[in-house]
Design a protein around this motif. Sequence first.
Motif, PDB file in Angstrom:
ATOM      1  N   ARG A  25       0.837  -1.211   0.000  1.00 54.76           N
ATOM      2  CA  ARG A  25       0.000   0.000   0.000  1.00 54.76           C
ATOM      3  C   ARG A  25       0.872   1.261   0.000  1.00 54.76           C
ATOM      4  O   ARG A  25       0.612   2.212  -0.749  1.00 54.76           O
ATOM      5  CB  ARG A  25      -0.911  -0.007   1.221  1.00 54.76           C
ATOM      6  N   GLU A  29       1.122   4.270  -2.728  1.00 54.45           N
ATOM      7  CA  GLU A  29       0.878   5.665  -2.363  1.00 54.45           C
ATOM      8  C   GLU A  29       2.029   6.565  -2.810  1.00 54.45           C
ATOM      9  O   GLU A  29       1.824   7.750  -3.092  1.00 54.45           O
ATOM     10  CB  GLU A  29       0.679   5.776  -0.846  1.00 54.45           C
ATOM     11  N   TRP A  47      -8.275  -5.053   0.473  1.00 48.86           N
ATOM     12  CA  TRP A  47      -7.657  -3.833   1.011  1.00 48.86           C
ATOM     13  C   TRP A  47      -7.345  -2.833  -0.094  1.00 48.86           C
ATOM     14  O   TRP A  47      -7.392  -1.612   0.123  1.00 48.86           O
ATOM     15  CB  TRP A  47      -6.428  -4.137   1.867  1.00 48.86           C
ATOM     16  N   ALA A  48      -7.050  -3.318  -1.301  1.00 48.32           N
ATOM     17  CA  ALA A  48      -6.761  -2.405  -2.402  1.00 48.32           C
ATOM     18  C   ALA A  48      -8.007  -1.621  -2.808  1.00 48.32           C
ATOM     19  O   ALA A  48      -7.928  -0.420  -3.122  1.00 48.32           O
ATOM     20  CB  ALA A  48      -6.208  -3.177  -3.595  1.00 48.32           C
ATOM     21  N   LEU A  51      -8.712   1.593  -0.884  1.00 52.84           N
ATOM     22  CA  LEU A  51      -7.837   2.747  -1.077  1.00 52.84           C
ATOM     23  C   LEU A  51      -8.480   3.754  -2.029  1.00 52.84           C
ATOM     24  O   LEU A  51      -9.399   3.417  -2.787  1.00 52.84           O
ATOM     25  CB  LEU A  51      -6.509   2.281  -1.676  1.00 52.84           C
ATOM     26  N   GLY A  56      -5.336   2.734  -5.407  1.00 52.19           N
ATOM     27  CA  GLY A  56      -5.731   1.348  -5.600  1.00 52.19           C
ATOM     28  C   GLY A  56      -5.528   0.875  -7.025  1.00 52.19           C
ATOM     29  O   GLY A  56      -5.251  -0.314  -7.265  1.00 52.19           O
ATOM     30  N   VAL A  59      -2.326  -1.029  -7.832  1.00 55.14           N
ATOM     31  CA  VAL A  59      -2.103  -2.325  -7.196  1.00 55.14           C
ATOM     32  C   VAL A  59      -2.719  -3.440  -8.037  1.00 55.14           C
ATOM     33  O   VAL A  59      -3.911  -3.387  -8.371  1.00 55.14           O
ATOM     34  CB  VAL A  59      -2.704  -2.369  -5.776  1.00 55.14           C
TER      35      VAL A  59
END
Length: 261
Positions: A25, A29, A47-48, A51, A56, A59
Motif C-alpha cells: 500500500r 501511495e 484492502w486495495a 484505497l 488502488g 495495485v
Amino acid sequence: MDLGLKGKRALVLGASRGLGAAIARTLAEEGASVVAAARSEEKIRAWADALPAEVGGRVTAARLDLADLASVEALVERLIAEGGVDILVNNSGGPPPADAREAKRADWLVQFEAMAANLFHLTQRLLPGMLAKKWGRIVTIASSGVEQPIPRLALSNGIRSAVVGWSKTLASEVAGQGVTVNVVLPGRIETERVEELDAANAQRQGKTPEEVAEASKATIPAGRYGTPQEFADVVAFLTSEKASYVTGAKLRIDGGATRGI
C-alpha cells in the motif's frame, strides 16, 4: 520527501495482510506500480479496493504460494514477460512455533523451501532485469530473532538467519551494478501474526492474550508494539532512490527491544 518511486514497478510478497499489505500500500501511495502477491488474491483486492481509486489502481493482485515452486515459476515467467520489476520485497509467512529440540527434519525441509530456497530462486530469476537497467532494490523481511533468538521459534530463528547470510552475500556481488540488497528485522509489530503468537503463548501459559501482550510490551523500551505503517515507511525508504548508498545492511525495527549493539 520525494522517494523517486513514480514509474517504478514493485513486487511485494506476502501482501494479503500485515507487513506485506502495509508495504504494498505504501509503495503504491508513493507512486509505484505494485504487484501484490499472496495465496489469497481476494484478500489483496479487499484492502486495495478500500484505497483511493488513484492509489488502488496501481495495485495488481497476483497469486503466489511460496511453498509451491510451480506457483513461483508461473509468477516469475509472467513478470519477466511484462518487463520484470525494479523493486522486490521478499516477505514469507512465519513457520509454526517449535522448540529446537522438537522440530523434525521434515519440518526444517518444508519450511526452508518456502521461506528460503524459493525466495532465493525467485530473486535470482528477477535479478537479471535489474542488472540490465543498472537499478534495483531488493529488501527481505526477516525477524529480530536472527540477532536475539525468540523462544519456541526455532524454525524461524534458524531459517531466517540463513536468509540474512544469503542477502549479505548477494549485496556484495551486485553493489557495483546499481542494485541494493538489504534486510529488515521486525520486532513486535501489531499484525495478525503477532496476535496469533500471543494467543499461542497465552494458551501455553494459561493466561489471556491481553496479559501476554502487556508482558511483552513491558520488555520493549518503546513501551508498545510498532505499527505496520511505521515498518512500511522504513522499507519504502530502502526501496527508494534516496537509499542508493545503503546496501548489505541489516536494520532493526523493534522499538529497541533487541539487546546489544
